[in-house]
Scaffold this active site. Structure first.
Site, PDB file in Angstrom:
ATOM      1  N   ARG A 159      76.255  70.544  52.225  1.00  0.00           N
ATOM      2  CA  ARG A 159      76.089  71.703  51.326  1.00  0.00           C
ATOM      3  C   ARG A 159      75.211  72.777  51.977  1.00  0.00           C
ATOM      4  NH1 ARG A 159      79.323  69.184  50.270  1.00  0.00           N
ATOM      5  NH2 ARG A 159      79.850  67.989  48.433  1.00  0.00           N
ATOM      6  N   SER A 230      77.496  70.600  40.130  1.00  0.00           N
ATOM      7  CA  SER A 230      76.259  69.869  40.454  1.00  0.00           C
ATOM      8  C   SER A 230      75.133  70.865  40.689  1.00  0.00           C
ATOM      9  CB  SER A 230      76.450  69.039  41.720  1.00  0.00           C
ATOM     10  OG  SER A 230      77.488  68.129  41.528  1.00  0.00           O
ATOM     11  N   GLU A 327      71.225  72.910  44.451  1.00  0.00           N
ATOM     12  CA  GLU A 327      72.390  73.249  45.272  1.00  0.00           C
ATOM     13  C   GLU A 327      72.835  74.666  44.894  1.00  0.00           C
ATOM     14  OE1 GLU A 327      75.711  70.342  45.250  1.00  0.00           O
ATOM     15  OE2 GLU A 327      77.000  72.068  44.863  1.00  0.00           O
TER      16      GLU A 327
END
Ligand SMILES: Cc1cc2nc3c(=O)[nH]c(=O)nc-3n(C[C@H](O)[C@H](O)[C@H](O)COP(=O)(O)OP(=O)(O)OC[C@H]3O[C@@H](n4cnc5c(N)ncnc54)[C@H](O)[C@@H]3O)c2cc1C
Length: 339
Positions: A159, A230, A327
């Site tokens: 990520r 998320s 994130e």
């Protein structure tokens, strides 16, 4: 360009209210030199499905609407296809697979645009976009020119990429992404929910449909329950810390990273810390089926979601001594990241 004040509610999947000073819709490459003449700072958005405005934004929101795709090269094994940054990611996944250009099936139904996909190196079910990236074409605001960054220059990680680094946020506007896809279908079925006993006969279409079904059963549709997927990354901790924690939490799940470190599912930490299904009077909450997904039940301001996120980070730190990090891109009132 539209000026003062722009309600960002329609531009993010959290559907929180926050104002921006100006909005600039980028429809064609000829507009790129105009960007540095807009009110600074700038933030480029695709579909706004991985961003939270924690406050008003005194700057320009640039909405990427560059469209188009082009096959650059094709042989019996691979194809190189250049995709404009404003294209819808899921539509591209479906279109490529239907044309016989394979590899992206596991990444179906991830909301957002092609241009945002390299930013956090989107991934799902054992596949990351970095596996297919040939190069990323950017407009460099610092040097006022178009550049092509080869895959290795993008420094993709979990990520992560150079595009996420604070020093590059005011520098690169991604305008196109070139992918190298396979003409042969080789399904990746390492994720338990995708594997069946039909590995040999599974068609690309069937895999894509399976991915869509799994996602629809697990994740809330942002159109019905505003969210950004998320919210936190899975933290990496030292094996020594894992060992100590396992004395208290023998069932603590983890994935091997290397000899010294492991990755721990943030969802497990948050669920164990009691955040799954949490609700706050502000309208901010946590999805009842998944502790990693913050939701806007209606009426929450960006700062309410941010406050809950901070509470969750502090709760995990207090209980496990582990720091979890967002994130999602957090944007504060000064136009800089809250991270
Ligand atoms: C329900 C749901 C499920 C999700 N599942 C996944 C998943 O499985 N895996 C995963 O990796 N992600 C997932 N996400 C997160 C999100 O879909 C991805 O990060 C996606 O790539 C964001 O695309 P976007 O166009 O909405 O980007 P935005 O939210 O608009 O932008 C995200 C970031 O990229 C930057 N950016 C966007 N476009 C450009 C550009 N052209 N140039 C430079 N910078 C740019 C923005 O400034 C921001 O920092 C999910 C989100 C939701 C809501």
């Amino acid at each position: 360009m539209t000026s003062m004040p722009i309600d960002l509610h329609p531009y993010t999947s959290f559907k929180t209210h926050a104002n921006a000073t100006a909005l600039f819709e980028l429809h064609c490459r000829d507009q790129l030199p105009e960007l540095s003449r807009q009110r600074q700072p700038l933030i480029v958005l695709g579909s706004g499905s991985n961003v939270l405005f924690a406050d008003d934004y005194d700057g320009t929101v640039v909405v990427n609407r560059l469209m188009g795709r082009e096959v650059l090269e094709e042989d019996t094994d691979t194809v190189r296809v250049k995709l404009s940054a404003g294209e819808n990611w899921h539509n591209i996944v479906c279109e490529m697979s239907a044309k016989g250009y394979y590899g992206l099936e596991n990444l179906a139904l991830i909301p957002g645009t092609v241009g945002a996909a390299p930013v956090q190196n989107i991934g799902a079910y054992g596949v990351e976009i970095a596996d297919f990236i040939d190069s990323v074409e950017v407009f460099d605001l610092q040097h006022q020119q178009i550049q092509t960054l080869e895959r290795s220059a993008c420094e993709f990680g979990y990520r992560d990429s150079i595009f996420k680094r604070p020093e590059n946020r005011q520098r690169y506007v991604i305008i196109a992404v070139t992918l190298r896809l396979s003409r042969q279908f080789t399904p990746i079925l390492t994720y338990r929910g995708l594997s069946g006993d039909d590995g040999e006969t599974l068609t690309p279409k069937a895999l894509l449909e399976r991915v869509v079904a799994v996602r629809q059963s697990k994740l809330p549709d942002p159109e019905k329950l505003p969210n950004a997927g998320s919210f936190f990354k899975n933290p990496v901790i030292a094996r020594t810390q894992l060992k100590t924690l396992q004395e208290r939490y023998p069932d603590m799940p983890f994935f091997d990273i290397d000899a010294d470190s492991v990755k721990v599912p943030a969802a497990w930490l948050l669920e164990t810390a009691g955040f799954k299904g949490a609700q706050r009077d502000s309208g901010a909450g946590v999805y009842e089926k998944h502790a990693l997904i913050l939701i806007n039940r209606g009426g929450a301001h960006g700062r309410d979601i941010y406050a809950l996120a901070q509470e969750m980070m502090a709760g995990v730190k207090a209980q496990f001594g582990i720091e979890i990090t967002p994130e999602v891109r957090l944007v504060g009132g000064d136009g800089l990241s809250c991270e």
